[in-house]
Design a protein around this motif. Structure first.
Motif, mmCIF file in Angstrom:
data_model
loop_
_atom_site.group_PDB
_atom_site.id
_atom_site.type_symbol
_atom_site.label_atom_id
_atom_site.label_comp_id
_atom_site.label_asym_id
_atom_site.label_seq_id
_atom_site.Cartn_x
_atom_site.Cartn_y
_atom_site.Cartn_z
ATOM 1 N N ARG A 43 -1.168 -5.036 -6.021
ATOM 2 C CA ARG A 43 -2.413 -5.346 -5.328
ATOM 3 C C ARG A 43 -3.588 -5.371 -6.305
ATOM 4 O O ARG A 43 -3.653 -4.585 -7.235
ATOM 5 C CB ARG A 43 -2.685 -4.308 -4.241
ATOM 6 C CG ARG A 43 -1.705 -4.296 -3.096
ATOM 7 C CD ARG A 43 -2.044 -3.177 -2.126
ATOM 8 N NE ARG A 43 -2.129 -1.891 -2.810
ATOM 9 C CZ ARG A 43 -2.896 -0.885 -2.417
ATOM 10 N NH1 ARG A 43 -3.644 -1.018 -1.339
ATOM 11 N NH2 ARG A 43 -2.920 0.250 -3.078
ATOM 12 N N THR A 44 -4.514 -6.259 -6.059
ATOM 13 C CA THR A 44 -5.752 -6.289 -6.825
ATOM 14 C C THR A 44 -6.781 -5.379 -6.148
ATOM 15 O O THR A 44 -6.552 -4.865 -5.056
ATOM 16 C CB THR A 44 -6.320 -7.715 -6.889
ATOM 17 O OG1 THR A 44 -6.679 -8.124 -5.554
ATOM 18 C CG2 THR A 44 -5.297 -8.690 -7.459
ATOM 19 N N GLN A 45 -7.918 -5.208 -6.796
ATOM 20 C CA GLN A 45 -8.979 -4.407 -6.192
ATOM 21 C C GLN A 45 -9.437 -5.009 -4.877
ATOM 22 O O GLN A 45 -9.809 -4.288 -3.941
ATOM 23 C CB GLN A 45 -10.169 -4.287 -7.157
ATOM 24 C CG GLN A 45 -11.232 -3.298 -6.699
ATOM 25 C CD GLN A 45 -10.683 -1.882 -6.541
ATOM 26 O OE1 GLN A 45 -10.009 -1.363 -7.420
ATOM 27 N NE2 GLN A 45 -10.993 -1.251 -5.398
ATOM 28 N N LYS A 46 -9.397 -6.344 -4.797
ATOM 29 C CA LYS A 46 -9.787 -6.996 -3.547
ATOM 30 C C LYS A 46 -8.897 -6.532 -2.394
ATOM 31 O O LYS A 46 -9.385 -6.287 -1.278
ATOM 32 C CB LYS A 46 -9.691 -8.519 -3.695
ATOM 33 C CG LYS A 46 -10.128 -9.288 -2.465
ATOM 34 C CD LYS A 46 -9.850 -10.783 -2.602
ATOM 35 C CE LYS A 46 -10.732 -11.418 -3.639
ATOM 36 N NZ LYS A 46 -10.615 -12.917 -3.617
ATOM 37 N N ILE B 32 -7.082 -3.661 -2.405
ATOM 38 C CA ILE B 32 -7.281 -2.218 -2.254
ATOM 39 C C ILE B 32 -8.509 -1.933 -1.402
ATOM 40 O O ILE B 32 -8.528 -0.987 -0.596
ATOM 41 C CB ILE B 32 -7.409 -1.548 -3.640
ATOM 42 C CG1 ILE B 32 -6.070 -1.639 -4.384
ATOM 43 C CG2 ILE B 32 -7.855 -0.099 -3.519
ATOM 44 C CD1 ILE B 32 -6.126 -1.194 -5.829
ATOM 45 N N ASP B 33 -9.532 -2.775 -1.532
ATOM 46 C CA ASP B 33 -10.755 -2.594 -0.750
ATOM 47 C C ASP B 33 -10.517 -2.789 0.750
ATOM 48 O O ASP B 33 -11.367 -2.414 1.570
ATOM 49 C CB ASP B 33 -11.838 -3.568 -1.213
ATOM 50 C CG ASP B 33 -12.417 -3.194 -2.568
ATOM 51 O OD1 ASP B 33 -12.194 -2.041 -3.014
ATOM 52 O OD2 ASP B 33 -13.074 -4.046 -3.199
ATOM 53 N N GLU C 49 -8.137 -1.270 2.418
ATOM 54 C CA GLU C 49 -7.482 -0.081 2.968
ATOM 55 C C GLU C 49 -8.268 0.573 4.109
ATOM 56 O O GLU C 49 -7.684 0.881 5.160
ATOM 57 C CB GLU C 49 -7.196 0.930 1.860
ATOM 58 C CG GLU C 49 -6.014 0.541 0.997
ATOM 59 C CD GLU C 49 -5.642 1.632 0.001
ATOM 60 O OE1 GLU C 49 -6.090 2.772 0.193
ATOM 61 O OE2 GLU C 49 -4.898 1.336 -0.948
ATOM 62 N N TRP D 244 0.837 -1.192 0.000
ATOM 63 C CA TRP D 244 0.000 0.000 0.000
ATOM 64 C C TRP D 244 0.880 1.253 0.000
ATOM 65 O O TRP D 244 0.565 2.257 -0.647
ATOM 66 C CB TRP D 244 -0.900 -0.050 1.221
ATOM 67 C CG TRP D 244 -1.778 1.145 1.438
ATOM 68 C CD1 TRP D 244 -2.154 2.073 0.497
ATOM 69 C CD2 TRP D 244 -2.391 1.540 2.657
ATOM 70 N NE1 TRP D 244 -2.970 3.025 1.072
ATOM 71 C CE2 TRP D 244 -3.132 2.721 2.391
ATOM 72 C CE3 TRP D 244 -2.400 1.019 3.942
ATOM 73 C CZ2 TRP D 244 -3.857 3.377 3.376
ATOM 74 C CZ3 TRP D 244 -3.128 1.669 4.917
ATOM 75 C CH2 TRP D 244 -3.842 2.827 4.636
#
Length: 241
Positions: A82-85, A87-88, A90, A33
């Motif tokens: 990182r994938t969206q999964k 990132i979600d 955070e 991140w």
């Protein structure tokens, strides 16, 4: 990727723990991140994780759909993204970090590896630095690590460097402190003024850098969490979350 023995509960939080509960998973995600994508950079940033364990964990995270492995066909270099999964996650990680600031005793929170922290200082905000070469020497009394001196080398147009050997330039700012005091200021568990007043932190050097000390001295993104638990002898500070 699941924990060694799933909890077996009909609870979304326990299911998240099944997926994320393996040791090092969350620290790895936090460093990704922060911008780390290469294997060796992630290992240096996390600290304490062996190459074997990191490789296994990244593979598990890829299988869980949290990261993707991207290879540059021209150079052969590999980045982990990182994938969206992931990132979600955070908002949940930010909330967990702020909970830690408010609820975990400062003496426990300030236990860390100095070399790992200094490595992370490559991401220090240098926007308030003057447009010229700046060298800052950090000396840590009673260091628990392999080195007790580090040099931060800033040159406009070049990546920030953290050195354990004398860089060969005049030093602009001298910082002498303890690992505990340094971490306390970074995490907002104490203040620059308090540490200087209690003679745990000494800073001297270039007039411009000294005048703008609060603008460039390292601070965590979590330092402004409201009602942070302070080191012993200090009162709580109230800030915006």
């Amino acid at each position: 990727m699941t924990s060694a023995k799933p909890y077996g509960l009909l609870c979304p939080v326990s299911k998240a723990c099944d997926v994320l509960g393996a040791r090092w998973t969350l620290p790895i995600l936090c460093e990704m991140w922060a911008g780390e994508t290469r294997f060796n950079d992630i290992r240096r940033a996390v600290g304490g994780v062996s190459p074997t364990v990191l490789s296994r964990r990244l593979t598990e995270m890829e299988q869980a759909g949290l990261v993707v492995r991207v290879k540059d066909p021209a150079t052969g270099t590999i980045d982990y993204m990182r994938t969206q999964k992931a990132i979600d996650l955070e908002p949940a990680l930010v909330a967990l970090g702020r909970w830690s600031q408010r609820n975990i005793d400062a003496e426990m929170a300030l236990s860390y590896d100095l070399s790992t922290l200094m490595w992370a200082m490559r991401r220090l905000d240098t926007s308030s630095f003057p447009n010229r070469r700046i060298v800052i020497r950090f000396k840590f009394n009673e260091s628990s690590g392999a080195h007790d001196k580090y040099w931060l080398l800033f040159r406009p147009g070049f990546p920030l460097e953290i050195c354990v050997d004398v860089p060969g330039f005049d030093v602009d700012v001298f910082v002498e402190t303890t690992e505990h005091s340094f971490a306390a200021v970074i995490l907002g568990r104490s203040t620059i003024e308090r540490e200087i007043g209690d003679e745990r932190l000494f800073i001297t050097g270039d007039a411009f850098m000294m005048e703008n000390l609060s603008d460039w001295f390292p601070r965590s993104n979590y330092a402004n969490t409201g009602d942070v638990l302070q080191t012993r002898g200090a009162t709580h500070t109230v800030g915006s979350c």
